[in-house]
Design an enzyme around this catalytic site. Sequence first.
Site, mmCIF file in Angstrom:
data_model
loop_
_atom_site.group_PDB
_atom_site.id
_atom_site.type_symbol
_atom_site.label_atom_id
_atom_site.label_comp_id
_atom_site.label_asym_id
_atom_site.label_seq_id
_atom_site.Cartn_x
_atom_site.Cartn_y
_atom_site.Cartn_z
ATOM 1 N N THR A 118 1.091 -1.140 0.141
ATOM 2 C CA THR A 118 -0.196 -0.061 0.113
ATOM 3 C C THR A 118 0.941 1.124 0.094
ATOM 4 O O THR A 118 2.181 1.107 0.009
ATOM 5 C CB THR A 118 -0.989 -0.093 1.261
ATOM 6 O OG1 THR A 118 -0.380 0.173 2.299
ATOM 7 C CG2 THR A 118 -1.844 -1.250 1.350
ATOM 8 N N VAL A 121 7.583 -2.223 6.899
ATOM 9 C CA VAL A 121 7.380 -0.684 7.037
ATOM 10 C C VAL A 121 8.074 -0.182 5.936
ATOM 11 O O VAL A 121 9.349 -0.246 5.484
ATOM 12 C CB VAL A 121 8.375 -0.151 8.404
ATOM 13 C CG1 VAL A 121 8.379 1.298 8.396
ATOM 14 C CG2 VAL A 121 7.638 -0.801 9.599
ATOM 15 N N LYS A 122 7.245 0.848 5.104
ATOM 16 C CA LYS A 122 7.573 1.489 3.880
ATOM 17 C C LYS A 122 8.308 2.733 4.155
ATOM 18 O O LYS A 122 7.620 3.408 4.795
ATOM 19 C CB LYS A 122 6.449 1.458 3.039
ATOM 20 C CG LYS A 122 6.745 1.287 1.323
ATOM 21 C CD LYS A 122 5.499 1.327 0.605
ATOM 22 C CE LYS A 122 5.781 0.938 -0.760
ATOM 23 N NZ LYS A 122 4.565 1.154 -1.562
ATOM 24 N N LEU A 123 9.487 3.081 3.608
ATOM 25 C CA LEU A 123 9.994 4.195 3.669
ATOM 26 C C LEU A 123 10.637 4.767 2.614
ATOM 27 O O LEU A 123 10.745 4.097 1.544
ATOM 28 C CB LEU A 123 11.367 3.958 4.605
ATOM 29 C CG LEU A 123 11.171 3.343 5.850
ATOM 30 C CD1 LEU A 123 12.434 2.314 6.333
ATOM 31 C CD2 LEU A 123 11.015 4.332 7.020
#
Length: 216
Positions: A27, A82-84
């Site tokens: 997402t 965790v998207k960074l």
Amino acid sequence: MKFFIDTADTDAIRDLIPSGFVDGVTTNPSLIAKSGRDFKEVVQEICAFVDGPVSAEVTALDTKGMIEEGKRVAGWADNVCVKLPLTWAGLEACNALSAQSISTNVTLCFSANQALLAAKAGATFISPFIGRLDDIGEDGCDLIAEIRILYDNYGFDTEILAASIRSLEHMENCALIGADVATAPPNVIRDMANHELTDKGLAAFMADWAQSGQNI
Ligand code: G3P
């Protein structure tokens, strides 16, 4: 090659589960906004029925804020990734979170140099955006090929997660190049099963079968 589904539409993901093709979900803030739902609620719902990583993106822009948000989001479910964003702060946050064994997906990658930094920062996944490079007249798949060579040269464990995939050609090229993962909208995954000769052949078989008068 793993398939991730690039959407926050929980019904669309659920519909794909029986296929066995859902290895994870990605997402981003735009997809969450489009869903019109609460971020945490959507991520937790997806995590509960998907066996595999579910990427949820932080929105802080500074390192400290990204680490704080990353830890919070990682606590929502065991399979949260965790998207960074691929900024200097995002790389620092990736380094810190990876050191704590938190799964990370570094996103918005548009160059091999950026991908090299993400791997050195310990990213679990790197997300090069193919379609958006095509949009500016480049061939996004060339970047996937470059990163494949670069990661293989040094034996990095970071997985290449080809993103911003919009076509069957993108999917085929990513598989031929050797991307570890492709994330695509549900319609692209479904379209992979289609071929006009399959439809034509099936229609002919059914017509002949009807003429035979048999049943199974
Ligand atoms: O995985 C990234 C993706 O959501 C971006 O796709 O089509 O907006 O470039 P697109």
